[in-house]
Design a protein around this motif. Structure first.
Motif, PDB file in Angstrom:
ATOM      1  N   HIS A 191       0.812  -1.214   0.000  1.00 37.68           N
ATOM      2  CA  HIS A 191       0.000   0.000   0.000  1.00 37.68           C
ATOM      3  C   HIS A 191       0.850   1.271   0.000  1.00 37.68           C
ATOM      4  CE1 HIS A 191      -3.439  -2.568   1.806  1.00 37.68           C
ATOM      5  NE2 HIS A 191      -3.478  -2.578   0.496  1.00 37.68           N
ATOM      6  N   LEU A 192       2.007   1.236   0.666  1.00 28.88           N
ATOM      7  CA  LEU A 192       2.904   2.406   0.660  1.00 28.88           C
ATOM      8  C   LEU A 192       3.395   2.694  -0.762  1.00 28.88           C
ATOM      9  CD1 LEU A 192       4.976   1.659   3.884  1.00 28.88           C
ATOM     10  CD2 LEU A 192       3.607   3.710   3.503  1.00 28.88           C
ATOM     11  N   CYS A 193       3.838   1.648  -1.454  1.00 23.60           N
ATOM     12  CA  CYS A 193       4.369   1.831  -2.817  1.00 23.60           C
ATOM     13  C   CYS A 193       3.259   2.164  -3.807  1.00 23.60           C
ATOM     14  CB  CYS A 193       5.125   0.588  -3.256  1.00 23.60           C
ATOM     15  SG  CYS A 193       6.620   0.353  -2.293  1.00 23.60           S
ATOM     16  N   GLU A 194       2.088   1.573  -3.590  1.00 27.22           N
ATOM     17  CA  GLU A 194       0.925   1.849  -4.449  1.00 27.22           C
ATOM     18  C   GLU A 194       0.528   3.322  -4.337  1.00 27.22           C
ATOM     19  OE1 GLU A 194      -3.390   0.347  -3.738  1.00 27.22           O
ATOM     20  OE2 GLU A 194      -2.219  -1.367  -4.475  1.00 27.22           O
ATOM     21  N   GLY A 195       0.527   3.845  -3.112  1.00 33.22           N
ATOM     22  CA  GLY A 195       0.187   5.248  -2.881  1.00 33.22           C
ATOM     23  C   GLY A 195       1.176   6.189  -3.542  1.00 33.22           C
ATOM     24  N   ALA A 196       2.472   5.846  -3.449  1.00 32.52           N
ATOM     25  CA  ALA A 196       3.512   6.681  -4.068  1.00 32.52           C
ATOM     26  C   ALA A 196       3.375   6.654  -5.592  1.00 32.52           C
ATOM     27  CB  ALA A 196       4.894   6.185  -3.658  1.00 32.52           C
ATOM     28  N   ARG A 197       3.099   5.475  -6.143  1.00 33.44           N
ATOM     29  CA  ARG A 197       2.967   5.342  -7.599  1.00 33.44           C
ATOM     30  C   ARG A 197       1.741   6.124  -8.111  1.00 33.44           C
ATOM     31  NH1 ARG A 197       4.281   0.604  -7.479  1.00 33.44           N
ATOM     32  NH2 ARG A 197       2.239  -0.371  -7.374  1.00 33.44           N
ATOM     33  N   GLN A 198       0.624   6.038  -7.386  1.00 32.05           N
ATOM     34  CA  GLN A 198      -0.578   6.761  -7.797  1.00 32.05           C
ATOM     35  C   GLN A 198      -0.389   8.275  -7.692  1.00 32.05           C
ATOM     36  OE1 GLN A 198      -3.859   5.296  -5.469  1.00 32.05           O
ATOM     37  NE2 GLN A 198      -3.942   3.342  -6.566  1.00 32.05           N
ATOM     38  N   ALA A 199       0.329   8.713  -6.660  1.00 35.10           N
ATOM     39  CA  ALA A 199       0.566  10.158  -6.475  1.00 35.10           C
ATOM     40  C   ALA A 199       1.475  10.729  -7.559  1.00 35.10           C
ATOM     41  CB  ALA A 199       1.168  10.413  -5.104  1.00 35.10           C
ATOM     42  N   SER A 200       2.406   9.924  -8.064  1.00 29.78           N
ATOM     43  CA  SER A 200       3.357  10.424  -9.062  1.00 29.78           C
ATOM     44  C   SER A 200       2.808  10.367 -10.482  1.00 29.78           C
ATOM     45  CB  SER A 200       4.664   9.636  -8.994  1.00 29.78           C
ATOM     46  OG  SER A 200       4.470   8.324  -9.473  1.00 29.78           O
ATOM     47  N   MET A 201       1.678   9.659 -10.666  1.00 31.99           N
ATOM     48  CA  MET A 201       1.093   9.538 -11.994  1.00 31.99           C
ATOM     49  C   MET A 201       0.424  10.854 -12.397  1.00 31.99           C
ATOM     50  SD  MET A 201      -0.949   6.132 -13.092  1.00 31.99           S
ATOM     51  CE  MET A 201       0.235   5.046 -12.335  1.00 31.99           C
ATOM     52  N   HIS A 202       0.680  11.323 -13.620  1.00 31.18           N
ATOM     53  CA  HIS A 202       0.141  12.584 -14.147  1.00 31.18           C
ATOM     54  C   HIS A 202       0.464  13.751 -13.211  1.00 31.18           C
ATOM     55  CE1 HIS A 202      -1.864   9.952 -16.894  1.00 31.18           C
ATOM     56  NE2 HIS A 202      -2.582   9.390 -15.930  1.00 31.18           N
ATOM     57  N   ASN A 203       1.695  13.748 -12.692  1.00 35.15           N
ATOM     58  CA  ASN A 203       2.117  14.744 -11.718  1.00 35.15           C
ATOM     59  C   ASN A 203       3.558  15.143 -12.039  1.00 35.15           C
ATOM     60  OD1 ASN A 203       2.580  16.236  -9.375  1.00 35.15           O
ATOM     61  ND2 ASN A 203       1.551  14.774  -8.068  1.00 35.15           N
ATOM     62  N   PRO A 204       3.905  16.416 -11.973  1.00 36.72           N
ATOM     63  CA  PRO A 204       5.297  16.802 -12.265  1.00 36.72           C
ATOM     64  C   PRO A 204       6.303  16.301 -11.221  1.00 36.72           C
ATOM     65  CG  PRO A 204       4.018  18.713 -11.573  1.00 36.72           C
ATOM     66  CD  PRO A 204       3.048  17.583 -11.731  1.00 36.72           C
ATOM     67  N   ARG A 205       5.821  15.936 -10.021  1.00 37.18           N
ATOM     68  CA  ARG A 205       6.744  15.444  -8.988  1.00 37.18           C
ATOM     69  C   ARG A 205       7.250  14.046  -9.336  1.00 37.18           C
ATOM     70  NH1 ARG A 205       4.398  15.636  -3.225  1.00 37.18           N
ATOM     71  NH2 ARG A 205       2.837  14.379  -4.262  1.00 37.18           N
ATOM     72  N   SER A 206       8.492  13.766  -8.968  1.00 35.20           N
ATOM     73  CA  SER A 206       9.069  12.449  -9.255  1.00 35.20           C
ATOM     74  C   SER A 206       8.525  11.414  -8.279  1.00 35.20           C
ATOM     75  CB  SER A 206      10.596  12.497  -9.141  1.00 35.20           C
ATOM     76  OG  SER A 206      10.962  12.678  -7.789  1.00 35.20           O
ATOM     77  N   ILE A 207       8.725  10.141  -8.623  1.00 34.00           N
ATOM     78  CA  ILE A 207       8.243   9.068  -7.747  1.00 34.00           C
ATOM     79  C   ILE A 207       9.012   9.058  -6.429  1.00 34.00           C
ATOM     80  CG2 ILE A 207       9.710   7.272  -8.759  1.00 34.00           C
ATOM     81  CD1 ILE A 207       7.189   5.383  -8.326  1.00 34.00           C
ATOM     82  N   ALA A 208      10.275   9.500  -6.441  1.00 36.17           N
ATOM     83  CA  ALA A 208      11.066   9.559  -5.203  1.00 36.17           C
ATOM     84  C   ALA A 208      10.454  10.552  -4.223  1.00 36.17           C
ATOM     85  CB  ALA A 208      12.509   9.939  -5.518  1.00 36.17           C
ATOM     86  N   GLU A 209      10.019  11.711  -4.722  1.00 32.80           N
ATOM     87  CA  GLU A 209       9.369  12.709  -3.864  1.00 32.80           C
ATOM     88  C   GLU A 209       8.057  12.183  -3.307  1.00 32.80           C
ATOM     89  OE1 GLU A 209       9.177  16.803  -5.513  1.00 32.80           O
ATOM     90  OE2 GLU A 209      10.503  15.988  -7.069  1.00 32.80           O
ATOM     91  N   CYS A 210       7.305  11.503  -4.159  1.00 31.71           N
ATOM     92  CA  CYS A 210       6.005  10.957  -3.733  1.00 31.71           C
ATOM     93  C   CYS A 210       6.192   9.839  -2.707  1.00 31.71           C
ATOM     94  CB  CYS A 210       5.226  10.441  -4.936  1.00 31.71           C
ATOM     95  SG  CYS A 210       4.736  11.760  -6.061  1.00 31.71           S
TER      96      CYS A 210
END
Length: 196
Positions: A145-164
């Motif tokens: 769930h932690l990784c899923e949340g980060a992946r969903q937050a970084s999708m269609h977003n200028p922020r990188s997956i590391a930031e998310c």
């Protein structure tokens, strides 16, 4: 072979920066399934995958990295996943001033669900019954769930997956419901309470 004295022995730090010393899981049920054996680079070459439950001995940071390699953009790219985690840890350290390994452990503890539901069919009717979740599955679900949340937050977003990922871990460590993993835990436990 030369034997080093205690002073000469160098402590093994994650990515050469963060110490595993004094980092411990507070949740007694999860402690056995969150190994914090010091490693410099979290890469065990998949030695654990040929025996059942051997993943319980894999370092918790490596398990987080393995979960970022879900099918899709980052599938099978371990070096890329390690770099994502390294950048996320840098961001966590800058934003909180604390050891990122400690934040990861706290985030997993706060987002690991204790109760879930299972389906029982009885006389052609399907019932949902509340059940306790095993410690191994609690850790698995929390990491997913932690990784899923980060992946969903970084999708269609200028922020990188590391930031998310860094933000998701910080929010989960603070037990904030803005975190995808923590809100998922509360939702699962609410459904389980209703079907007791």
């Amino acid at each position: 072979m030369r034997i080093l004295s205690k002073k000469q022995e160098k402590e093994i730090n994650l990515f050469g920066k963060w110490s595993f010393k004094d980092v411990e899981a507070r949740d007694l049920g999860l402690r056995r399934y969150m190994p914090l054996k010091p490693v410099a680079v979290p890469h065990s070459m998949g030695r654990h995958e040929h025996k059942r439950f051997r993943k319980a001995n894999v370092n918790i940071v490596e398990r987080l990295i393995n979960n970022t390699m879900r099918p899709g953009k980052n599938a099978g790219k371990k070096a890329k996943a390690i770099n994502i985690a390294k950048h996320a840890f840098e961001i966590i350290h800058l934003r909180t001033g604390r050891n990122p390994i400690e934040i990861v452990v706290k985030a997993v503890e706060n987002s690991a669900p204790c109760e879930d539901t299972t389906r029982l069919s009885y006389g052609g009717i399907v019932y949902h019954l509340s059940v306790d979740v095993s410690p191994q599955r609690r850790v698995d679900l929390a990491l997913r769930h932690l990784c899923e949340g980060a992946r969903q937050a970084s999708m269609h977003n200028p922020r990188s997956i590391a930031e998310c990922l860094a933000e998701e871990l910080i929010l989960a460590a603070n037990h904030d419901t803005k975190s995808h993993a923590v809100s998922k835990r509360h939702e699962m436990e609410r459904i389980a309470r209703a079907s007791r």
